[in-house]
Design a protein around this motif. Structure first.
Motif, mmCIF file in Angstrom:
data_model
loop_
_atom_site.group_PDB
_atom_site.id
_atom_site.type_symbol
_atom_site.label_atom_id
_atom_site.label_comp_id
_atom_site.label_asym_id
_atom_site.label_seq_id
_atom_site.Cartn_x
_atom_site.Cartn_y
_atom_site.Cartn_z
ATOM 1 N N MET A 233 0.735 -1.387 -0.009
ATOM 2 C CA MET A 233 0.053 0.008 0.198
ATOM 3 C C MET A 233 0.845 1.181 0.092
ATOM 4 O O MET A 233 0.323 2.393 -0.049
ATOM 5 C CB MET A 233 -0.766 0.017 1.351
ATOM 6 N N SER A 234 2.182 0.954 -0.209
ATOM 7 C CA SER A 234 3.095 2.052 -0.015
ATOM 8 C C SER A 234 2.710 3.599 -1.023
ATOM 9 O O SER A 234 2.884 4.682 -0.736
ATOM 10 C CB SER A 234 4.686 1.991 -0.116
ATOM 11 N N ASN A 235 2.337 3.043 -2.192
ATOM 12 C CA ASN A 235 1.901 4.219 -3.167
ATOM 13 C C ASN A 235 0.366 3.973 -3.496
ATOM 14 O O ASN A 235 0.107 4.681 -4.377
ATOM 15 C CB ASN A 235 2.638 3.844 -4.319
ATOM 16 N N ALA A 236 -0.365 3.501 -2.761
ATOM 17 C CA ALA A 236 -1.760 3.414 -2.874
ATOM 18 C C ALA A 236 -2.339 4.733 -2.487
ATOM 19 O O ALA A 236 -1.828 5.508 -1.656
ATOM 20 C CB ALA A 236 -2.318 2.170 -2.087
ATOM 21 N N PRO A 237 -3.305 5.063 -3.280
ATOM 22 C CA PRO A 237 -4.071 6.356 -3.049
ATOM 23 C C PRO A 237 -5.022 6.190 -1.811
ATOM 24 O O PRO A 237 -5.498 5.201 -1.297
ATOM 25 C CB PRO A 237 -5.080 6.450 -4.209
ATOM 26 N N SER A 238 -5.080 7.201 -1.012
ATOM 27 C CA SER A 238 -5.957 7.342 0.213
ATOM 28 C C SER A 238 -7.502 7.209 -0.244
ATOM 29 O O SER A 238 -8.098 6.865 0.696
ATOM 30 C CB SER A 238 -5.523 8.437 0.841
#
Length: 406
Positions: A233-238
């Motif tokens: 999830m490090s670059n997953a959108p909020s």
């Protein structure tokens, strides 16, 4: 006069040939070029232990061959179903699949079917790929609406040419038996706008950073499985600025290192979900209140993580909840409170509650009597004060209460 007579005879011969061809089609006779292509495919198969393609013989009608379906209108081959469906796989699960698997190479002769083939299933032929790369020519079979390559023994990079299959409605791939496929760029998936079912299991996607945006570009997805793919999830959108997953009902992200459910989180925007699996995702922290956004959930599995604390009271609007798996977390609470947090509007149809190894204590299960459809209750003994519910107190349909002694 002679010229007119000659023209008449040519017309008659042409009509006769057309009628003969039509009769062959109506009788199920296959196209000769397609029979040749299938025989070439068979020539690439070096082992067929269950004789699945033994009926594929020169001079025989290929529309009557095992695993082959032809169009009753055109005679073209429209379906190849060669999945390994042996009913007896032996005591050794893995060896059983190998013993019944086709072995050899997937011949590019299948390209002769590219104008008609809509269905291709090679699943569970675990040694068919024989550790070779998944063939990129499959991306030229553009009529395909169904493609199942799961557990076919292919290894290496998933060919981006699969992005040419824009008519696909269902795509299955991945090797949970021999997980050696990978992709560092799945942008090609964004071209498959007709996809309704996407199942990707044990394909190494750890190098992919934009996976959430990619799947969000598939507006017709109903079922999405991305299990054990090394996702993070490090670059997953909020949040999803534009949520296209408006018909997604089943989401399985189990076995990925998602680490946190900290809010805000794009998951809580996918409000049509009926089934959500986050099993074994290395999740920590507490249960977010935003879980309550998923009011249509029927099955929720968040087991085998390290979530701490009680499930939130915001679940009370999940009136369709049927199955809840909390095992392997640190609930650290009383079983009475756990059951009280299960939405009361779901009690009539609630069926499965898994709480093993969740640090749940308590002295009574009296409230289980309110769960009149409960068929499975599983938990571990974490306290000597646990009271095992008598049969007359359990739900009327309870068939199993599994108590694991620790």
């Amino acid at each position: 006069m002679a010229a007119a007579r000659f023209l008449f005879l040519v017309t008659l011969a042409t009509a006769s040939s057309s009628i003969d061809n039509m009769n062959k089609i109506l009788n199920g006779s296959c196209i000769p070029a397609e029979r040749t292509a299938l025989l070439s495919f068979k020539a690439g198969i070096t082992s067929d232990p269950d004789n699945r393609i033994a009926s594929w013989q020169q001079g025989h009608d290929c529309c009557r061959w095992n695993g082959v379906t032809c169009s009753s209108r055109t005679g073209h081959v429209i379906k190849l179903d060669l999945g390994n469906r042996s009913p007896t796989l032996g005591e050794d699960f893995f060896v059983g699949f190998e013993d019944h698997s086709l072995r050899g190479q997937v011949s590019s002769s299948l390209l002769a079917l590219r104008r008609s083939l809509g269905y291709l299933d090679l699943s569970l032929n675990v040694v068919l790929g024989d550790a070779m790369a998944m063939p990129g020519f499959l991306g030229s079979l553009r009529k395909l609406t169904y493609l199942d390559l799961s557990n076919t023994g292919f290894r290496g990079r998933v060919p981006p040419q699969l992005g040419n299959l824009t008519r696909l409605v269902q795509l299955d791939m991945g090797n949970f038996l021999y997980p050696e496929l990978y992709s560092d760029d799945i942008s090609w998936l964004g071209h498959l706008c007709s996809l309704e079912h996407l199942h990707v299991r044990s394909v190494n996607l750890s190098g992919v950073t934009n996976w959430v945006h990619t799947v969000n570009a598939l507006p017709n997805l109903v079922v999405l499985t991305l299990s054990s793919c090394g996702l993070h999830m490090s670059n997953a959108p909020s949040s999803l600025l534009r949520n296209n997953l408006t018909v997604l009902e089943e989401l399985d992200l189990s076995g990925n290192s998602l680490n946190s459910l900290a809010t805000p989180n794009w998951l809580w925007d996918v409000t049509r979900l009926k089934s959500l699996s986050l099993r074994g995702c290395e999740l920590s922290g507490t249960f977010p209140d935003e879980l309550g956004n998923l009011t249509l959930l029927e099955t929720f599995d968040i087991s085998s993580n390290n979530i701490k604390g009680m499930i939130p009271g915001t679940l009370q609007k999940m009136c369709n909840l049927r199955s809840l798996s909390l095992g392997g977390n640190n609930i650290n609470g009383d079983i009475r409170e756990v059951i009280e947090r299960i939405p009361s509007c779901s009690w009539k149809n609630f069926k499965e509650l898994y709480m093993n190894d969740a640090n749940i204590t308590g002295t009574t299960l009296q409230l289980v009597s309110n769960l009149t459809s409960l068929s499975v209750l599983e938990r571990s003994i974490t306290s000597r004060s646990l009271y095992v519910v008598p049969d007359q107190q359990a739900g009327a349909n309870t068939t199993g209460i599994l108590i694991d002694q620790m």
